[in-house]
Design a protein around this motif. Structure first.
Motif, PDB file in Angstrom:
ATOM      1  N   SER A  18       1.233   2.872  -2.534  1.00  0.00           N
ATOM      2  CA  SER A  18       0.694   4.139  -2.060  1.00  0.00           C
ATOM      3  C   SER A  18      -0.725   3.905  -1.561  1.00  0.00           C
ATOM      4  O   SER A  18      -1.317   2.844  -1.797  1.00  0.00           O
ATOM      5  CB  SER A  18       0.676   5.163  -3.193  1.00  0.00           C
ATOM      6  OG  SER A  18      -0.267   4.774  -4.189  1.00  0.00           O
ATOM      7  N   GLU A  45       0.596  -1.361   2.301  1.00  0.00           N
ATOM      8  CA  GLU A  45       1.226  -0.044   2.410  1.00  0.00           C
ATOM      9  C   GLU A  45       2.492  -0.042   3.266  1.00  0.00           C
ATOM     10  O   GLU A  45       3.120   1.000   3.428  1.00  0.00           O
ATOM     11  CB  GLU A  45       0.224   0.965   2.969  1.00  0.00           C
ATOM     12  CG  GLU A  45      -0.941   1.248   2.029  1.00  0.00           C
ATOM     13  CD  GLU A  45      -1.879   2.305   2.575  1.00  0.00           C
ATOM     14  OE1 GLU A  45      -1.441   3.462   2.755  1.00  0.00           O
ATOM     15  OE2 GLU A  45      -3.050   1.960   2.847  1.00  0.00           O
ATOM     16  N   ASP A  95       0.764   7.449  -9.388  1.00  0.00           N
ATOM     17  CA  ASP A  95       0.156   8.617  -8.760  1.00  0.00           C
ATOM     18  C   ASP A  95      -1.025   9.185  -9.541  1.00  0.00           C
ATOM     19  O   ASP A  95      -2.017   9.581  -8.959  1.00  0.00           O
ATOM     20  CB  ASP A  95       1.210   9.716  -8.555  1.00  0.00           C
ATOM     21  CG  ASP A  95       2.316   9.273  -7.615  1.00  0.00           C
ATOM     22  OD1 ASP A  95       1.992   8.625  -6.607  1.00  0.00           O
ATOM     23  OD2 ASP A  95       3.490   9.552  -7.897  1.00  0.00           O
ATOM     24  N   ALA A  98       5.671   3.804  -7.687  1.00  0.00           N
ATOM     25  CA  ALA A  98       4.378   4.302  -7.205  1.00  0.00           C
ATOM     26  C   ALA A  98       3.582   4.886  -8.367  1.00  0.00           C
ATOM     27  O   ALA A  98       4.132   5.561  -9.226  1.00  0.00           O
ATOM     28  CB  ALA A  98       4.588   5.366  -6.134  1.00  0.00           C
TER      29      ALA A  98
END
Length: 404
Positions: free
Chosen positions: A78, A67, A4, A2
């Motif tokens: 994400s 997702e 971020d 992921a």
């Protein structure tokens, strides 16, 4: 993995951009006509061979459901990554690879209420467009009062036996499987409903298309006569289907709000501005020549953009676990009016071409728009009538009391 922070998201953007450039065929970067929409399923047809290649590549990547968990075939992205992917697809004008009730309604509900085995069995085929689903909710005597449904589901020991009828079942004659509300307890109303899945090829299932004013038959009457269903295809607990039903209705109204009326809508579909430029003409700057029509098209496009941002905000709130209340009813009502306004503009842009129904004297594309304009009249009925939605808004959002 992921991504971020901003640096990682930019890295993902570059990766997604390269993948899309390498894998999205040029013909999938052009405006999509309504008859080119891909529904998938075991009997899927592809008007353009590139449509299948595009679906296969996106499905294998899991990006038809970006997702959803990788464990079940989704993209595992994400929310921030999914937004980046959406932006990059919009940048190259990529068509949606798949339109699917499985993606919009059933899949999200199954991820929330299904067990691990059911998710492993059904979700990957939704992502890859291998299974086309239909919805068994409304009945002749249970539309707005859905909890009054009477389709019976009896426990026969090693299987369930289903008898009854559904109506307005979208594309039941083309679907592979159905997610269906059935009555498992006749002594109580809401608490006597269960949610079950079965193959539309099961013995005893019959779908009869209903012809609409548009000349098309997207809806069906669907009959169940002694349909045997394995017990492992019950989702959730026996008599616990109403909670699933309510949640799925939220997904349905959200998908309709996002542009799913009539099975089309969304990015890539030709709009009133394109039709107006072709049929009305353009001025010296390339704008629609009719100033009044141009202004109303601009107003509609601004409303559509604001509406899309509102839908996106509601979606983000729901994913963050925030209560969205009865927002779905508000958005569904607004979406119905918006889509009907869009088709009124399309018909006006076509001029005399919009009068065509059949024959050699009219353009096929224009005749299709005319039929879709008639079809749009049903938008204020399907997925919850506008009158019912206005009542919900009045009572539960605005807190208005009934006049005594």
């Amino acid at each position: 993995m992921a991504y971020d922070n901003a640096e990682q998201l930019e890295e993902f953007r570059l990766e997604a951009r390269k993948w899309l450039e390498d894998n999205c065929p040029p013909s999938m970067r052009t405006p999509m006509r309504d008859d080119e929409v891909v529904w998938g399923g075991r009997n899927a047809t592809f008007k353009n061979p590139d449509s299948k290649a595009w679906l296969d590549r996106m499905g294998e990547k899991g990006w038809t459901a970006p997702e959803w968990p990788k464990e079940y075939g989704g993209g595992g992205l994400s929310r921030s990554e999914a937004r980046v992917l959406e932006q990059e697809m919009r940048r190259i004008k990529a068509r949606p690879p798949l339109f699917s009730f499985g993606l919009w309604m059933f899949g999200p509900a199954l991820l929330e209420f299904g067990n691990h085995e059911q998710k492993l069995r059904f979700i990957p085929d939704i992502v890859k467009g291998k299974t086309r689903w239909c919805q068994g909710y409304s009945e002749p005597g249970a539309g707005s009062d859905l909890a009054g449904l009477q389709t019976r589901c009896e426990d026969k020991g090693d299987h369930y036996l289903i008898n009854g009828q559904k109506v307005w079942t979208s594309y039941a004659d083309k679907a592979d499987w159905i997610f269906c509300l059935v009555r498992t307890d006749t002594s109580t109303k809401h608490e006597g409903i269960s949610f079950i899945l079965f193959d539309m090829k099961s013995p005893g299932v019959e779908a009869r298309p209903i012809q609409l004013i548009s000349g098309e038959s997207p809806f069906c009457e669907t009959f169940f006569t002694d349909v045997k269903v394995p017990k492992e295809q019950l989702v959730g607990r026996v008599n616990g289907g109403w909670d699933i039903a309510k949640r799925l209705l939220q997904f349905e109204r959200s998908s309709i709000s996002a542009g799913g009326f009539g099975g089309t809508g969304g990015s890539g579909i030709l709009g009133p501005d394109e039709y107006a430029k072709h049929h009305v003409g353009t001025d010296e700057t390339g704008r629609v020549a009719d100033g009044d029509l141009r202004g109303r098209i601009a107003d509609h496009k601004m409303y559509t953009k604001a509406f899309a941002l509102t839908v996106q905000r509601q979606t983000e709130q729901a994913k963050a676990g925030q209560a969205v209340g009865h927002t779905a009813s508000i958005l569904k009502y607004a979406a119905a009016k918006m889509n009907q306004d869009r088709h009124e503009l399309l018909i006006e842009a076509l001029g005399t071409e919009g009068l065509g129904w059949e024959g050699e004297g009219f353009d096929k594309g224009a005749m299709r728009v005319t039929r879709q304009w008639l079809r749009s009249k049903g938008n204020s009925i399907e997925g919850g009538t506008s009158e019912i939605n206005l009542n919900v808004i009045a009572k539960r959002v605005l807190g208005l009391k009934e006049h005594q």
